[in-house]
Design an enzyme around this catalytic site. Structure first.
Site, PDB file in Angstrom:
ATOM      1  CB  SER A  70      -0.948   0.017   1.207  1.00 44.25           C
ATOM      2  OG  SER A  70      -0.188   0.078   2.402  1.00 44.25           O
ATOM      3  CG  ASN A  71       4.411   1.625   2.176  1.00 44.59           C
ATOM      4  OD1 ASN A  71       5.261   0.867   2.628  1.00 44.59           O
ATOM      5  ND2 ASN A  71       3.437   2.112   2.923  1.00 44.59           N
ATOM      6  CD  GLN A  73      -1.272   6.286  -3.112  1.00 44.22           C
ATOM      7  OE1 GLN A  73      -0.456   6.116  -2.204  1.00 44.22           O
ATOM      8  NE2 GLN A  73      -2.188   7.246  -3.077  1.00 44.22           N
ATOM      9  CG  ASP A 131       3.657   8.852   8.876  1.00 43.94           C
ATOM     10  OD1 ASP A 131       4.226   9.056   9.982  1.00 43.94           O
ATOM     11  OD2 ASP A 131       3.371   7.716   8.467  1.00 43.94           O
ATOM     12  CG  ASN A 132       4.173  10.766  13.658  1.00 43.40           C
ATOM     13  OD1 ASN A 132       4.546  11.353  14.677  1.00 43.40           O
ATOM     14  ND2 ASN A 132       4.993  10.009  12.941  1.00 43.40           N
ATOM     15  CB  CYS A 172       9.604  27.368  14.679  1.00 49.66           C
ATOM     16  SG  CYS A 172       8.783  27.113  16.267  1.00 49.66           S
ATOM     17  CB  CYS A 189      -5.203  13.180  10.145  1.00 57.17           C
ATOM     18  SG  CYS A 189      -5.081  14.826   9.527  1.00 57.17           S
ATOM     19  CB  CYS A 250      12.000  29.341  18.109  1.00 53.38           C
ATOM     20  SG  CYS A 250      10.594  30.338  17.528  1.00 53.38           S
TER      21      CYS A 250
HETATM   22 ZN   LIG Z   1       8.668  29.075  17.415  1.00 56.58          ZN
END
Ligand SMILES: [Zn+2]
Length: 258
Positions: A70-71, A73, A131-132, A172, A189, A250
């Site tokens: 499934s990766n 694609q 991806d997270n 950031c 998601c 930051c």
């Molecule tokens: Zn920042």
């Protein structure tokens, strides 16, 4: 590493050396550069391919996973015959087939709090292709702590977003989003799918930003702007963002504590 290009290198990179903003000097900077790509997936595949093709001296690739059907694609570093192989090993083979000049350092581990600083130390730029949300915030915080410029990107369904961060100089990821969303939203998601070409567009923008940064043109970077991409309407939109002096990653307080 040598500060001169061989005849073969001049020929291989001739079309980008001809670009006035890059030139021979920019090419040598690329050759001396080290870029860390977090994730050999939908974003990391096109990013790593273009960075290897462009002649970045060293590419680090971090991914704990093995290739699944499934990766394929969207994760174009991997082919059908690679199913079951470690993604970082499959990536190394493809990238060195494309350009044997590039040194590929592989890390078949998850990028986590425990190992993040050790892995990232010594790299000049990070492409976040994770991806997270947890990893995205971790990449942000570690890059700022180690003062490494990086490119953030996120993709879902037919949409994407990306932004480049110069630690303590520009906004950031945490300046914008503070903390990961609640778990129920994250689950939605992950179940919602992604068109491969959307990942390709965003990963390619990330590679472009890395090359620009390394070749030395900071002015046009995607900083203090969040670029969003809506593939369904085929529209790009950029939203101006500003650095938050109170940012937990930051902000000025964090800078004073260093
Ligand atoms: Zn920042």
């Amino acid at each position: 590493m040598s500060t001169r290009l061989t005849t073969d290198q001049i020929e291989r990179y001739s079309r980008q050396i001809m670009v006035p903003d890059i030139g021979g000097k920019g090419q040598i900077h690329l050759r001396q550069a080290r870029v860390l790509v977090i994730g050999a997936g939908g974003l990391g595949s096109p990013a790593a391919f273009y960075l290897a093709a462009a002649g970045v001296g060293t590419l680090g690739i971090v991914d704990p996973d093995r290739v699944e059907l499934s990766n394929l694609q969207r994760q174009i570093l991997h082919a059908t015959a690679d199913i079951g192989r470690h993604k970082v090993e499959s990536a190394k083979t493809k990238l060195n087939d494309l350009n044997p000049d590039v040194e590929i350092d592989i890390f078949a581990v998850r990028f986590e709090e425990d190992n993040a600083a050790e892995i990232a130390a010594g790299f000049d730029f990070i492409v976040d292709g994770s991806d997270n949300f947890d990893t995205k915030f971790l990449v942000n915080d570690v890059a700022i702590r180690l003062d490494i410029a990086f490119s953030h990107a996120g993709i879902v369904r037919l949409q994407g977003q990306t932004m480049t961060v110069l630690p303590r100089k520009t906004a950031c990821y945490r300046c914008l989003f503070q903390a990961p969303p609640p778990p129920e939203e994250i689950l939605n998601c992950q179940q919602s799918g992604i068109l491969g070409a959307v990942a390709g567009t965003l990963g390619t923008i990330q590679a472009t930003e890395a090359v620009k940064y390394l070749a030395g043109f900071e002015e046009g970077l995607l900083t203090d702007r969040l670029l969003t991409y809506d593939a369904k309407a085929m529209k790009f939109h950029s939203v101006e963002v500003t650095r938050d002096p109170q940012c937990a990653a930051c902000g000025d307080k964090q800078a004073a504590e260093r």
